[in-house]
Design an enzyme around this catalytic site. Structure first.
Site, PDB file in Angstrom:
ATOM      1  N   HIS A   1       0.895  -1.224   0.330  1.00  0.00           N
ATOM      2  CA  HIS A   1      -0.284  -0.112  -0.014  1.00  0.00           C
ATOM      3  C   HIS A   1       1.138   0.881  -0.153  1.00  0.00           C
ATOM      4  O   HIS A   1       0.772   2.329  -0.606  1.00  0.00           O
ATOM      5  CB  HIS A   1      -1.139   0.147   1.258  1.00  0.00           C
ATOM      6  CG  HIS A   1      -1.630  -1.095   0.407  1.00  0.00           C
ATOM      7  ND1 HIS A   1      -2.537  -2.004   1.543  1.00  0.00           N
ATOM      8  CD2 HIS A   1      -3.385  -0.816  -0.220  1.00  0.00           C
ATOM      9  CE1 HIS A   1      -3.187  -2.517   1.046  1.00  0.00           C
ATOM     10  NE2 HIS A   1      -4.181  -1.717  -0.034  1.00  0.00           N
TER      11      HIS A   1
ATOM     12  N   ARG B   1     -15.260   2.535  -1.324  1.00  0.00           N
ATOM     13  CA  ARG B   1     -14.557   1.172  -0.601  1.00  0.00           C
ATOM     14  C   ARG B   1     -15.104   1.766   0.415  1.00  0.00           C
ATOM     15  O   ARG B   1     -13.752   2.229   0.870  1.00  0.00           O
ATOM     16  CB  ARG B   1     -12.950   0.582  -1.271  1.00  0.00           C
ATOM     17  CG  ARG B   1     -13.314  -0.879  -1.015  1.00  0.00           C
ATOM     18  CD  ARG B   1     -11.734  -1.248  -0.969  1.00  0.00           C
ATOM     19  NE  ARG B   1     -11.021  -0.850  -0.152  1.00  0.00           N
ATOM     20  CZ  ARG B   1      -9.789  -1.606  -0.788  1.00  0.00           C
ATOM     21  NH1 ARG B   1      -9.238  -2.003  -1.518  1.00  0.00           N
ATOM     22  NH2 ARG B   1      -8.519  -0.649  -0.078  1.00  0.00           N
TER      23      ARG B   1
ATOM     24  N   ARG C   1     -10.083   4.122  -1.436  1.00  0.00           N
ATOM     25  CA  ARG C   1      -9.865   3.458  -0.821  1.00  0.00           C
ATOM     26  C   ARG C   1     -10.088   4.035   1.116  1.00  0.00           C
ATOM     27  O   ARG C   1      -9.310   4.707   1.274  1.00  0.00           O
ATOM     28  CB  ARG C   1      -8.623   3.104  -0.701  1.00  0.00           C
ATOM     29  CG  ARG C   1      -7.929   1.844  -1.938  1.00  0.00           C
ATOM     30  CD  ARG C   1      -6.268   1.987  -1.985  1.00  0.00           C
ATOM     31  NE  ARG C   1      -5.766   0.724  -2.300  1.00  0.00           N
ATOM     32  CZ  ARG C   1      -5.071   0.911  -3.632  1.00  0.00           C
ATOM     33  NH1 ARG C   1      -5.896   1.636  -4.574  1.00  0.00           N
ATOM     34  NH2 ARG C   1      -5.562  -0.319  -4.650  1.00  0.00           N
TER      35      ARG C   1
ATOM     36  N   CYS D   1      -9.501  -3.489 -10.777  1.00  0.00           N
ATOM     37  CA  CYS D   1      -9.793  -1.610  -9.529  1.00  0.00           C
ATOM     38  C   CYS D   1      -7.989  -2.705  -9.078  1.00  0.00           C
ATOM     39  O   CYS D   1      -7.332  -1.851  -8.494  1.00  0.00           O
ATOM     40  CB  CYS D   1     -10.598  -2.091  -8.969  1.00  0.00           C
ATOM     41  SG  CYS D   1     -10.461  -3.027  -7.074  1.00  0.00           S
TER      42      CYS D   1
ATOM     43  N   ASN E   1      -4.397  -7.473  -6.812  1.00  0.00           N
ATOM     44  CA  ASN E   1      -3.375  -7.515  -5.252  1.00  0.00           C
ATOM     45  C   ASN E   1      -3.489  -7.985  -4.944  1.00  0.00           C
ATOM     46  O   ASN E   1      -2.375  -8.929  -4.346  1.00  0.00           O
ATOM     47  CB  ASN E   1      -3.123  -5.936  -5.164  1.00  0.00           C
ATOM     48  CG  ASN E   1      -3.224  -4.809  -6.381  1.00  0.00           C
ATOM     49  OD1 ASN E   1      -2.546  -4.940  -7.584  1.00  0.00           O
ATOM     50  ND2 ASN E   1      -3.638  -3.608  -5.948  1.00  0.00           N
ATOM     51  N   ASP E   2      -5.030  -8.524  -3.975  1.00  0.00           N
ATOM     52  CA  ASP E   2      -5.168  -9.764  -2.701  1.00  0.00           C
ATOM     53  C   ASP E   2      -5.172 -10.638  -3.727  1.00  0.00           C
ATOM     54  O   ASP E   2      -5.060 -11.682  -3.078  1.00  0.00           O
ATOM     55  CB  ASP E   2      -6.135  -8.839  -2.234  1.00  0.00           C
ATOM     56  CG  ASP E   2      -5.852  -7.869  -1.170  1.00  0.00           C
ATOM     57  OD1 ASP E   2      -4.513  -8.633  -0.484  1.00  0.00           O
ATOM     58  OD2 ASP E   2      -5.946  -7.252  -0.468  1.00  0.00           O
TER      59      ASP E   2
ATOM     60  N   GLU F   1     -11.892 -10.207  -4.300  1.00  0.00           N
ATOM     61  CA  GLU F   1      -9.565 -11.298  -3.415  1.00  0.00           C
ATOM     62  C   GLU F   1      -9.087 -12.012  -3.322  1.00  0.00           C
ATOM     63  O   GLU F   1      -8.165 -11.925  -2.845  1.00  0.00           O
ATOM     64  CB  GLU F   1      -9.317  -8.921  -3.234  1.00  0.00           C
ATOM     65  CG  GLU F   1     -10.276  -9.228  -2.224  1.00  0.00           C
ATOM     66  CD  GLU F   1      -9.828  -7.430  -1.583  1.00  0.00           C
ATOM     67  OE1 GLU F   1      -9.023  -6.815  -1.651  1.00  0.00           O
ATOM     68  OE2 GLU F   1     -10.968  -6.866  -0.744  1.00  0.00           O
TER      69      GLU F   1
ATOM     70  N   ARG G   1       2.150 -10.387  -0.255  1.00  0.00           N
ATOM     71  CA  ARG G   1       2.205  -9.323  -1.944  1.00  0.00           C
ATOM     72  C   ARG G   1       3.775  -8.769  -1.207  1.00  0.00           C
ATOM     73  O   ARG G   1       3.943  -8.096  -2.212  1.00  0.00           O
ATOM     74  CB  ARG G   1       1.033  -8.227  -2.146  1.00  0.00           C
ATOM     75  CG  ARG G   1       0.668  -7.983  -0.695  1.00  0.00           C
ATOM     76  CD  ARG G   1      -0.998  -7.378  -1.121  1.00  0.00           C
ATOM     77  NE  ARG G   1      -0.921  -6.221  -1.752  1.00  0.00           N
ATOM     78  CZ  ARG G   1      -2.113  -5.481  -1.589  1.00  0.00           C
ATOM     79  NH1 ARG G   1      -3.333  -5.802  -1.215  1.00  0.00           N
ATOM     80  NH2 ARG G   1      -2.657  -4.583  -2.025  1.00  0.00           N
TER      81      ARG G   1
HETATM   82  C1  PEP Z   1      -6.610  -5.464  -4.225  1.00  0.00           C
HETATM   83  O1  PEP Z   1      -6.683  -6.197  -3.549  1.00  0.00           O
HETATM   84  O2  PEP Z   1      -6.146  -6.047  -5.969  1.00  0.00           O
HETATM   85  C2  PEP Z   1      -7.646  -4.309  -4.079  1.00  0.00           C
HETATM   86  C3  PEP Z   1      -7.568  -3.507  -4.946  1.00  0.00           C
HETATM   87  O3  PEP Z   1      -7.038  -3.331  -2.905  1.00  0.00           O
HETATM   88  P1  PEP Z   1      -5.820  -3.492  -2.434  1.00  0.00           P
HETATM   89  O4  PEP Z   1      -4.634  -3.140  -2.625  1.00  0.00           O
HETATM   90  O5  PEP Z   1      -5.989  -2.395  -1.672  1.00  0.00           O
HETATM   91  O6  PEP Z   1      -5.988  -4.010  -0.915  1.00  0.00           O
HETATM   92 MG    MG Z   2      -6.952  -5.941  -1.693  1.00  0.00          MG
END
Ligand code: PEP
Ligand code: MG
Length: 538
Positions: free
Chosen positions: A186, A327, A291, A496, A448-449, A425, A459
């Site tokens: 993040h 979100r 976010r 996203c 991402n998750d 996710e 990650r």
């Molecule tokens: C994701 O997990 O892809 C996402 C958009 O949320 P974050 O990156 O804030 O965990």
């Molecule tokens: Mg996420």
């Protein structure tokens, strides 16, 4: 000239001076001392100086405000015996440096009072934390984070947290180099919003502070004290980069339509309202991911409903007809807020985060829901829930949403029946996309998750950097499946996660039927160019 390498988190070229950033959390490393008396004198001097500064602030504070109360409590702690005695006896008995004793005492007291969970105890934890940090600034000569940047610099650090990135002045940053982190941590995501080159896994150290450098955020290289030839070469490349950006800006008002006439929604991912102008400057037609948790970070207590409402209303008004997807609070893993009192976990990424926390802290969640629904009357808002794994969770959320709507209705507060969706996710959500979609209006894939949970790779783990692939075939298959199953149930489906910004995949995503791509503001125009070059029916 010295040359180092790192992993690219965001591309670009930066030329300038390095500022080595020392997190206050890193202050206080232990080291043995030989002269206890001298160390105790250092402590007393630091304590007096901290007291002097706190008293000055107290004399300027408006009486009976929260600020005045906090300062008064902090002065009492410093003048009292408990905190001081713990520090001085540690210096004397363990023969350690004073800042280590301060930091250790801070952490020990925080764990004792933090477990009590009542308001006075939580205030005490926060007060102790603040005075300890203040004292370590004084002891170690560290500048406060907010004050460190006087002119544009390349930040280098061992580690930087999302909250620390938030505190930095965006206009004073040319680039980012960190030892730790990952392209999808993040902190890196926030840095990307600044549109400056960022590298992770860089062997940065304090000796880099003040040195002149070039960051090549394409090749993942850093040149410290570059030769004249290299400097001239990069100045030329930076000029070309600026020309390319100028060209991309000509696409700002163009439509997001493929070469064969298929319309796509291209939105921006943002962390706070300040990023909104950047999203608009880059031609975003909506916000695909706000976010919201960043409004809860870097502070001492929850934002109230009014504060949240004002922010969401501002977002709705700024985007006008453009959709703004908020979100709900995704706290946990690498995003922590001490005041929430969440217990430490062995494996926080796999633990209590996102909707799981919100369904435990229902009052906190309902406060946010109320703020979002109230703001919905002012524009085109939608709501999205993070980390959903069960259909039952959506049903539980719906019950709370109905309660919130009923209370607004009763008080005659206007709101709209806005679209609701989830971030897909977790592999569970991807596999159950059809069942979940039946309860929702849209699905937005959080790659991402989804990548970290599908590959079972943290990650942020630098040891896995060679193996961690966001384009793993399993992820591409899941995206295809989620789009197909979501569409069957009448949902629109977007992406996203960071993968949405990968222009090499744009045409593939569009052929899969993805309806929306949401990316950091700086990536909107490159993705728009790719959309416009794509032919779906090739
Ligand atoms: C994701 O997990 O892809 C996402 C958009 O949320 P974050 O990156 O804030 O965990
Ligand atoms: Mg996420």
């Amino acid at each position: 000239m010295e040359i180092y390498e790192g992993v690219v988190a965001f591309p670009g070229i930066a030329i300038g001076q390095i500022r080595y950033y020392v997190s206050t959390k890193e202050s206080g490393y232990p080291h043995a001392i030989s002269d206890v008396k001298q160390e105790l004198d250092r402590y007393h001097r630091a304590k007096e100086k901290t007291l002097e500064q706190l008293k000055e602030l107290y004399s300027q504070a408006v009486p009976e405000t929260k600020e005045a109360d906090t300062l008064r409590r902090q002065i009492q702690i410093l003048e009292g015996t408990g905190f001081s005695r713990a520090i001085t006896s540690m210096i004397a008995s363990e023969k350690v440096n004073v800042s280590h004793a301060v930091v250790t005492t801070r952490d020990e007291m925080a764990s004792v009072f933090g477990s009590l969970k009542d308001e006075a105890a939580l205030n005490r934890v926060q007060d102790i934390r603040e005075i300890s940090n203040w004292m370590t600034y004084i002891l170690d000569g560290l500048p406060k984070e907010e004050e460190i940047l006087h002119e544009p610099v390349i930040i280098a650090a061992e580690h930087i947290s999302p909250e620390e990135v938030m505190k930095l002045d965006k206009n004073k940053i040319l680039g980012f180099l960190t030892q730790e982190g990952s392209p999808v941590s993040h902190a890196s995501i926030l840095v990307k919003t600044m549109d400056v080159p960022a590298l992770v896994h860089v062997p940065a150290d304090a000796g880099w502070d003040g040195r002149f450098a070039i960051v090549d955020g394409y090749a993942g290289k850093i040149y410290i004290d570059p030769s004249d030839g290299v400097l001239q070469e990069y100045k030329k490349r930076r000029k070309l980069e600026r020309e390319e950006k100028e060209y991309l800006l000509s696409l700002k008002d163009e439509e997001d339509v493929t070469a064969d006439g298929h319309r796509v929604h291209l939105y921006a991912n943002i962390g706070n309202l300040e990023d909104m102008s950047q999203a608009l400057d880059n031609g975003a037609r909506g916000i695909g991911l706000l976010r919201s948790e960043f409004q809860y970070l870097g502070r001492e207590s929850y934002p109230g409903e009014l504060e949240l409402f004002q922010a969401y209303r501002q977002a709705a008004l700024t985007m006008g007809e453009g959709l703004v997807i908020i979100r709900t609070l995704d706290i946990g893993a690498d995003k922590k807020a001490e005041y929430m009192g969440l217990s430490d976990e062995r494996n926080p990424a796999m633990g209590n985060r996102g909707i799981r926390v919100c369904l435990q802290k229902k009052e906190v969640f309902k406060e946010q829901l109320r703020a979002i629904f109230r703001a919905s009357a002012y524009g085109n808002l939608a709501i999205m829930y993070p980390m959903v794994t069960y259909v039952e969770e959506i049903r539980e959320i719906q019950r709370l949403v109905e309660e919130v709507k009923a209370s607004l209705h009763e008080k005659e507060i206007p709101y709209k029946d806005i679209q609701q969706g989830i971030v897909v996710e977790t592999p569970a959500a991807a596999i159950m996309a059809g069942e979940l979609a039946r309860e929702l209006d849209f699905l937005s894939i959080g790659t991402n998750d989804l990548t970290q949970y599908t590959l079972a790779m943290d990650r942020q783990n630098p040891q896995l950097k060679e193996r961690y692939r966001e384009q793993h075939p399993s992820i591409m298959k899941m995206i295809e499946m989620v789009v197909r199953e979501g569409h069957k149930e009448g949902c629109w489906v977007g992406i996203c996660g960071e993968l949405a910004a990968n222009t090499a995949l744009t045409s593939r995503f569009l052929r899969m039927g993805v309806d929306m791509l949401s990316v950091v503001p700086a990536c909107i125009l490159p993705v728009r160019r790719s959309i416009r070059e794509t032919k779906i029916k090739s």
